[in-house]
Scaffold this active site. Sequence first.
Site, PDB file in Angstrom:
ATOM      1  N   LYS A  19       0.830  -1.211   0.000  1.00  0.00           N
ATOM      2  CA  LYS A  19       0.000   0.000   0.000  1.00  0.00           C
ATOM      3  C   LYS A  19       0.863   1.259   0.000  1.00  0.00           C
ATOM      4  CE  LYS A  19      -2.239  -1.267   3.709  1.00  0.00           C
ATOM      5  NZ  LYS A  19      -1.649  -2.609   3.862  1.00  0.00           N
ATOM      6  N   THR A  20       1.889   1.282   0.844  1.00  0.00           N
ATOM      7  CA  THR A  20       2.787   2.430   0.866  1.00  0.00           C
ATOM      8  C   THR A  20       3.561   2.554  -0.444  1.00  0.00           C
ATOM      9  OG1 THR A  20       3.000   2.174   3.267  1.00  0.00           O
ATOM     10  CG2 THR A  20       4.633   3.541   2.164  1.00  0.00           C
TER      11      THR A  20
ATOM     12  N   ASP B 145      -1.225   6.969   6.699  1.00  0.00           N
ATOM     13  CA  ASP B 145      -1.202   5.544   7.004  1.00  0.00           C
ATOM     14  C   ASP B 145      -2.077   5.268   8.233  1.00  0.00           C
ATOM     15  OD1 ASP B 145      -0.586   2.909   6.763  1.00  0.00           O
ATOM     16  OD2 ASP B 145       1.444   3.062   7.583  1.00  0.00           O
TER      17      ASP B 145
ATOM     18  N   THR C 262      -5.622  -1.173   7.210  1.00  0.00           N
ATOM     19  CA  THR C 262      -5.732  -2.627   7.296  1.00  0.00           C
ATOM     20  C   THR C 262      -7.101  -3.058   7.789  1.00  0.00           C
ATOM     21  OG1 THR C 262      -4.758  -2.546   9.516  1.00  0.00           O
ATOM     22  CG2 THR C 262      -3.264  -2.914   7.665  1.00  0.00           C
TER      23      THR C 262
ATOM     24  N   ARG D 274       6.738  -8.102   1.703  1.00  0.00           N
ATOM     25  CA  ARG D 274       7.604  -7.677   2.809  1.00  0.00           C
ATOM     26  C   ARG D 274       8.286  -8.872   3.446  1.00  0.00           C
ATOM     27  NH1 ARG D 274       4.552  -4.154   7.034  1.00  0.00           N
ATOM     28  NH2 ARG D 274       4.549  -2.762   5.235  1.00  0.00           N
TER      29      ARG D 274
END
Length: 421
Positions: free
Chosen positions: A143-144, A193, A242, A301
């Site tokens: 997302k980032t 965020d 999230t 990640r």
Amino acid sequence: MAFGPLDAPPPPADDPPPADPTAMIRSRRTARPSAAVRAALTVPKSPQARMARQPTYRGDDAEPQDAPPPRPARGTSRGEPDDTPAPGTPDAEFENSLRPRRLSEVVGQRKVVERLGITLDAARRRGEPLGHLLLDGPPGLGKTTLATVVPRELDPDGGPGNIQFTSGPALRAPHDLVAYLTCATRGSVLFIDEIHRLPPAVEEYLYPAMEDFRVDIVMGEGTGARTVSLNIEPFTVIGATTRSGMLTAPLRDRFVNHERVEYYEVSDLAEIVRRNAAKLGLTVEGDAAEQLARRSRGTPRKANNLLRWCRDFTQVHSERGVLTPTLAARALEMREVDALGLEDQDRRYLRTIIEAFAGGPVGLSTLSHALSVPTDTLEDEVEPYLLRCGLMQRTSRGRVATVRAWEHLGLDRAADGGSLF
């Protein structure tokens, strides 16, 4: 001439006569200290302070000797600004990270990338900022990364764009948001965020900024207070969350674009591992990339973390510095990550249900005490992936290990009665 023991020498001829005591006291109260005393009591200034008080000379040959030399501007030799960040800054860490910088470099999330590409192309053709974008999905899925790609795609000069970073917990009051809104430029991006954790007051303050591009500032207090409305440049809010269900309906409806990112396929993760290995200067042979992809739980990640560990392992145990399938298997075995991506805590969780409670059902608090692990850790870190893999179930009576969990751990159900209940 000799003097006796009780005799005193006469005063010198040039000494003044003794003054009146009352006049001496009055003069001491009103007199200013001498120049020597003032100099002794004065605190010496630093060289920087002395230099700041010196006049500025504009002449060609009148530059003071103590003036600091001008700092050279970076990138002026080529006639263009240099966007290379200074060492040790967050921008430098970003440059060395493994995130893609363009939408064409993003691997996976094909549907999201395709829809986002159409939206960005249309905004560029109209010359307007991108509509507000909400990115929803589990952590670690990019997302980032997508948020940092958007301003680069909108920049007409192909530069890094203008983006500001913040988070929901960091914005505790409306005045914390004013600095970001007033610094926004046309087409810039404000990335928030964990936007579902915005306080209600900050969330309501954000509504007019998103819709009307207006900021209302209260001046003064009490009956003399007044509200001043400031128009700001049109910008784009990108929110990442999230837990989209925790967003209020008014905030969710103000996002024109809503995209949900999903877990990655093994083939996409393998391609990400190969590209990032090249960025790290690591050569990957055979199916070593596929091994890391299968054990990454569908999360880029996690794949990057395992890749960094394998790079360290290869540099220590390989003379060539090449990550082979054998070295990858040894590195992941030392990391205690099995073929399905389960770690030691995940296997302990399943073994406790099977061996201590005959496969379940068992309550969460009982498992927490048996494993000496807090219940929130089990619910947030352990159980989601086990549920996704079909290794356990949540029932009204408690947690139950499935048949696949018995097979994955190499245990025989017939030896334990052949029934899970």
